[in-house]
Scaffold this motif. Structure first.
Motif, mmCIF file in Angstrom:
data_model
loop_
_atom_site.group_PDB
_atom_site.id
_atom_site.type_symbol
_atom_site.label_atom_id
_atom_site.label_comp_id
_atom_site.label_asym_id
_atom_site.label_seq_id
_atom_site.Cartn_x
_atom_site.Cartn_y
_atom_site.Cartn_z
ATOM 1 N N ASN A 133 13.287 -9.952 58.509
ATOM 2 C CA ASN A 133 11.916 -10.395 58.154
ATOM 3 C C ASN A 133 11.446 -8.991 57.307
ATOM 4 O OD1 ASN A 133 10.944 -8.532 60.363
ATOM 5 N ND2 ASN A 133 10.997 -10.397 61.829
ATOM 6 N N LYS A 134 10.031 -9.372 56.912
ATOM 7 C CA LYS A 134 9.154 -8.188 56.267
ATOM 8 C C LYS A 134 8.983 -6.858 57.041
ATOM 9 C CE LYS A 134 4.667 -9.737 56.888
ATOM 10 N NZ LYS A 134 3.322 -9.925 56.385
ATOM 11 N N ASP A 135 9.267 -6.986 58.527
ATOM 12 C CA ASP A 135 9.136 -6.028 59.283
ATOM 13 C C ASP A 135 10.345 -5.219 59.847
ATOM 14 O OD1 ASP A 135 6.207 -6.420 59.477
ATOM 15 O OD2 ASP A 135 6.609 -8.106 61.089
ATOM 16 N N PHE A 136 11.438 -5.900 59.004
ATOM 17 C CA PHE A 136 12.994 -5.378 59.337
ATOM 18 C C PHE A 136 13.424 -5.847 60.479
ATOM 19 C CE2 PHE A 136 16.413 -2.584 58.238
ATOM 20 C CZ PHE A 136 16.609 -2.937 57.024
ATOM 21 N N GLY A 137 13.065 -6.785 61.009
ATOM 22 C CA GLY A 137 13.634 -7.418 62.307
ATOM 23 C C GLY A 137 14.604 -8.535 61.763
ATOM 24 N N ILE A 138 15.562 -8.409 62.679
ATOM 25 C CA ILE A 138 16.809 -9.496 62.073
ATOM 26 C C ILE A 138 16.367 -10.961 62.220
ATOM 27 C CG2 ILE A 138 17.785 -9.259 64.228
ATOM 28 C CD1 ILE A 138 19.641 -9.397 60.994
ATOM 29 N N GLU A 139 16.556 -11.610 61.458
ATOM 30 C CA GLU A 139 16.215 -12.961 61.457
ATOM 31 C C GLU A 139 17.525 -13.842 61.334
ATOM 32 O OE1 GLU A 139 13.426 -15.156 61.066
ATOM 33 O OE2 GLU A 139 12.094 -13.100 61.145
ATOM 34 N N GLN A 140 18.636 -13.563 60.849
ATOM 35 C CA GLN A 140 19.846 -14.201 60.790
ATOM 36 C C GLN A 140 20.808 -13.340 60.494
ATOM 37 O OE1 GLN A 140 19.299 -17.521 58.439
ATOM 38 N NE2 GLN A 140 20.853 -18.772 59.404
ATOM 39 N N GLN A 141 22.044 -13.542 60.960
ATOM 40 C CA GLN A 141 23.330 -12.816 60.762
ATOM 41 C C GLN A 141 24.321 -14.012 60.502
ATOM 42 O OE1 GLN A 141 23.392 -10.691 64.510
ATOM 43 N NE2 GLN A 141 23.133 -8.783 63.375
ATOM 44 N N VAL A 142 24.961 -13.756 59.516
ATOM 45 C CA VAL A 142 26.098 -14.806 59.089
ATOM 46 C C VAL A 142 27.342 -13.904 58.798
ATOM 47 C CG1 VAL A 142 26.682 -16.664 57.536
ATOM 48 C CG2 VAL A 142 24.310 -16.463 58.001
ATOM 49 N N TYR A 143 28.469 -14.552 59.382
ATOM 50 C CA TYR A 143 29.825 -13.655 59.180
ATOM 51 C C TYR A 143 30.744 -14.427 58.848
ATOM 52 C CZ TYR A 143 27.385 -10.244 62.044
ATOM 53 O OH TYR A 143 26.487 -9.354 62.430
ATOM 54 N N ASN A 144 30.599 -15.345 57.622
ATOM 55 C CA ASN A 144 31.607 -16.042 56.931
ATOM 56 C C ASN A 144 30.972 -16.807 55.559
ATOM 57 O OD1 ASN A 144 29.701 -18.158 57.669
ATOM 58 N ND2 ASN A 144 30.531 -19.252 59.428
ATOM 59 N N TYR A 145 31.762 -17.445 54.937
ATOM 60 C CA TYR A 145 31.418 -17.967 53.740
ATOM 61 C C TYR A 145 30.380 -19.066 53.959
ATOM 62 C CZ TYR A 145 31.836 -20.292 49.415
ATOM 63 O OH TYR A 145 31.634 -20.981 48.197
ATOM 64 N N TYR A 146 29.693 -19.168 52.743
ATOM 65 C CA TYR A 146 28.701 -20.358 52.701
ATOM 66 C C TYR A 146 28.393 -20.721 51.519
ATOM 67 C CZ TYR A 146 26.107 -16.079 52.241
ATOM 68 O OH TYR A 146 25.823 -14.809 51.777
ATOM 69 N N THR A 147 27.988 -21.961 51.358
ATOM 70 C CA THR A 147 27.953 -22.548 49.810
ATOM 71 C C THR A 147 26.533 -22.090 49.374
ATOM 72 O OG1 THR A 147 26.857 -24.665 50.965
ATOM 73 C CG2 THR A 147 29.118 -24.604 50.327
ATOM 74 N N SER A 148 25.960 -22.369 48.320
ATOM 75 C CA SER A 148 24.722 -22.051 47.867
ATOM 76 C C SER A 148 23.654 -22.993 48.450
ATOM 77 C CB SER A 148 24.457 -22.095 46.085
ATOM 78 O OG SER A 148 25.015 -23.613 45.799
ATOM 79 N N LYS A 149 23.878 -24.347 48.730
ATOM 80 C CA LYS A 149 23.162 -24.885 49.567
ATOM 81 C C LYS A 149 22.676 -24.770 50.829
ATOM 82 C CE LYS A 149 22.211 -29.995 50.775
ATOM 83 N NZ LYS A 149 22.895 -31.423 50.695
ATOM 84 N N GLN A 150 23.827 -24.234 51.353
ATOM 85 C CA GLN A 150 23.624 -23.575 52.930
ATOM 86 C C GLN A 150 22.765 -22.285 52.944
ATOM 87 O OE1 GLN A 150 27.815 -23.365 53.504
ATOM 88 N NE2 GLN A 150 27.610 -24.783 55.152
ATOM 89 N N LEU A 151 22.994 -21.354 51.856
ATOM 90 C CA LEU A 151 22.231 -20.413 51.565
ATOM 91 C C LEU A 151 20.732 -20.507 51.480
ATOM 92 C CD1 LEU A 151 21.962 -17.251 51.513
ATOM 93 C CD2 LEU A 151 22.786 -17.346 48.999
ATOM 94 N N LEU A 152 20.641 -21.651 50.333
ATOM 95 C CA LEU A 152 19.118 -21.965 50.211
ATOM 96 C C LEU A 152 18.565 -22.399 51.547
ATOM 97 C CD1 LEU A 152 19.493 -23.407 46.739
ATOM 98 C CD2 LEU A 152 18.376 -21.255 47.233
ATOM 99 N N ASN A 153 19.286 -22.971 52.459
ATOM 100 C CA ASN A 153 18.658 -23.335 53.658
ATOM 101 C C ASN A 153 18.363 -22.232 54.564
ATOM 102 O OD1 ASN A 153 18.691 -26.275 53.081
ATOM 103 N ND2 ASN A 153 20.554 -26.571 53.877
ATOM 104 N N MET A 154 19.212 -21.295 54.670
ATOM 105 C CA MET A 154 19.000 -20.083 55.525
ATOM 106 C C MET A 154 17.796 -19.278 54.822
ATOM 107 S SD MET A 154 22.655 -18.394 56.160
ATOM 108 C CE MET A 154 23.553 -18.585 54.529
#
Length: 156
Positions: A133-154
């Motif tokens: 986030n803008k305060d450099f706090g972790i929002e999400q960690q992803v350790y695999n492949y994702y599609t463009s649709k999945q990325l846009l949802n993230m």
């Protein structure tokens, strides 16, 4: 007639090439990221990869080239892309980071991905994507492949 036809074909081809969208994700360096965050806080998208990582290459080719992904990342995030095996010395937030493992291991991992993207303090699973986030706090960690649709949802 033949000359006019060739001129028309050349013109149409050049128009098609010029009209293609050449927009790319505006990847920042660690120094640029630090300055940008200081000037205007904004969420951060960090993507760790390696040259040998097949799924990283697939992300580069099939996801990070999609117009919707490029527009959203460039508009809403500061983006940083880093090879986990980089030998670069990086100073971020007043701390110096290097790839100490490169001296003793074949595929040594840089300290920054070890700090930010390792799941056990020693191993980084690629591709690794971190969204802060803008305060450099972790929002999400992803350790695999994702599609463009999945990325846009993230990203939403």
């Amino acid at each position: 007639m033949k000359h006019a036809f060739l001129t028309l074909v050349f013109f149409l081809i050049s128009q098609m090439v010029l009209s293609q969208d050449k927009t790319e994700i505006q990847w920042k360096t660690w120094t640029e990221l630090e300055k940008a965050i200081e000037q205007e806080p904004k969420p951060v998208f960090i993507y760790f990869n390696a040259e040998w990582c097949v799924y990283c290459k697939k992300l580069d080719r099939e996801v990070f080239t999609k117009t919707a992904v490029i527009k959203q990342i460039n508009r809403d995030y500061y983006a940083l892309k880093m090879d986990v095996e980089s030998l670069e010395t990086i100073v971020f937030d007043g701390v110096t980071f290097t790839n100490k493992q490169a001296k003793t291991k074949r595929n040594g991992i840089h300290e920054l991905p070890l700090l930010l993207a390792s799941q056990d303090g020693e191993q980084v699973t690629l591709p690794a994507t971190l969204i802060y986030n803008k305060d450099f706090g972790i929002e999400q960690q992803v350790y695999n492949y994702y599609t463009s649709k999945q990325l846009l949802n993230m990203l939403n």
